[in-house]
Each structure stands twice: as structure tokens, then as C-alpha cells.
Design an enzyme around this catalytic site. Sequence first.
Site, mmCIF file in Angstrom:
data_model
loop_
_atom_site.group_PDB
_atom_site.id
_atom_site.type_symbol
_atom_site.label_atom_id
_atom_site.label_comp_id
_atom_site.label_asym_id
_atom_site.label_seq_id
_atom_site.Cartn_x
_atom_site.Cartn_y
_atom_site.Cartn_z
ATOM 1 N N LYS A 27 0.829 -1.201 0.000
ATOM 2 C CA LYS A 27 0.000 0.000 0.000
ATOM 3 C C LYS A 27 0.866 1.254 0.000
ATOM 4 O O LYS A 27 0.604 2.211 -0.750
ATOM 5 C CB LYS A 27 -0.924 0.000 1.220
ATOM 6 N N SER A 52 -0.600 0.798 5.941
ATOM 7 C CA SER A 52 -0.836 -0.087 7.089
ATOM 8 C C SER A 52 -1.850 -1.157 6.726
ATOM 9 O O SER A 52 -2.694 -0.953 5.845
ATOM 10 C CB SER A 52 -1.327 0.730 8.293
ATOM 11 N N ASP A 53 -1.762 -2.285 7.421
ATOM 12 C CA ASP A 53 -2.732 -3.350 7.210
ATOM 13 C C ASP A 53 -2.854 -4.162 8.492
ATOM 14 O O ASP A 53 -1.910 -4.246 9.285
ATOM 15 C CB ASP A 53 -2.308 -4.273 6.064
ATOM 16 N N GLN A 54 -4.027 -4.737 8.678
ATOM 17 C CA GLN A 54 -4.280 -5.555 9.864
ATOM 18 C C GLN A 54 -4.932 -6.871 9.465
ATOM 19 O O GLN A 54 -5.858 -6.899 8.662
ATOM 20 C CB GLN A 54 -5.193 -4.815 10.836
ATOM 21 N N ALA A 83 0.514 -4.162 10.751
ATOM 22 C CA ALA A 83 1.788 -3.764 10.158
ATOM 23 C C ALA A 83 1.705 -2.330 9.660
ATOM 24 O O ALA A 83 0.641 -1.864 9.244
ATOM 25 C CB ALA A 83 2.148 -4.696 9.009
#
Length: 201
Positions: free
Chosen positions: A61, A77-79, A114
Site C-alpha cells: 500500500k 498499514s494493514d491488519q 503492520a
Amino acid sequence: MQLASRDSAVRPLVLGSTSAYRRELLSRLRLEFTVEPPHVDETPRAGESPEALARRLAAAKAAAVARMHPSSVVIGSDQVADLEGEPLGKPGNHANAVAQLLKMSGRTVVFQTAVTVMCQDTGFAQHDLAPVRVRFRTLAREEIEAYLRAEQPYDCAGSAKSEGLGIALLEAIDSDDPTALVGLPLIRTCRMLRAAGLRVF
């Protein structure tokens, strides 16, 4: 780990996200920033662990938006909810959310959040991960249904909207970066922005 050049202090800040939750979290830092959707395929790869998936998507991203804004400092960011190695993403609908919450009932889930900060022009890039261990209560089906009707958390990883009524589903939260559970670990993000040359205050 690279440090940014001095001139990066005046660089624009861009959040590469479509998440209203991340936008609200970043706004707490009172920095000027714009938002750019990253348009990244979030499909997990075969055999990919939840941690690896979160790290890869956060970096992807940030990189996608950095290509559009090469002079800017970009946050991605990613979850991914990690249930003993099984990735649980956004449910998307009621039936999937019920299934997720029934599966997590009485168990511990690690929310792998992250974050990547990068600037294409300077070559700056840092990556980090903020795991949050969450222990769910044993949940009755009627509790799950009532919660979902009230919150409709279909855009939340693991259907757990902890900043709302979802907190009532939990027994304990263990984290060194509390906002990570909502979607953006601000302690780590602040550290990375400082390394990129942006002052938070």
C-alpha cells in the site's frame, strides 16, 4: 534502516488507506496530511501467514501510493486477525461476521497490525509490526447477533470493533502500542515519521 535527508522535513504526508479508522487515528497527531486509496489486491497468497500477509500489504500500500506521490512521506498499514495461524480479514457481511466471532469465542486472537513509512525520492523505507493479543469471552450466539446489529463491524478485521461495543466481547488485551488494535500503531508510526524527518510536534 535508512534515515531521511534533512529536506524531508517539509515533505507532504500522505496516508495510503481507504480506512476511516486509520484516518481518524492519524488525525490525532495534528499533522497535515492527505489520503490516497492504494488500490492493492489484498488476496492472501497460498501458505502465507497472517503476519507475513499484514507486512506485505502494508508495504504494498505504501509503495503504490509512493509511486503516485514520489516526493511525499507515505504511510501504509494493514491488519490481519491471526487465529492460531489462520488469517481472518474483514468479514464483509453479517454471515461471515457471525462465523468469525463464533470461531474466536473463548480463544486468543493476535491482531497483526503492520505499518510502513516510505518516501520514494529519498529512498527512505521503514517497516514494523505491532501484534496485539486479544482474549475473547465465551460468546453466546444471541450476544453475537445483538453486537452485530448494533455495530455492523463488517469492515473490521475479525469483526471486532474494539473502540465501540466490541470491547464488551473481550476478556483482555495485551499490547505495547494500544491504537494498533484499531488499525494504526501510533507509537511506532510516530517513531518512523521522526526517522523520515517529520516532526510530530
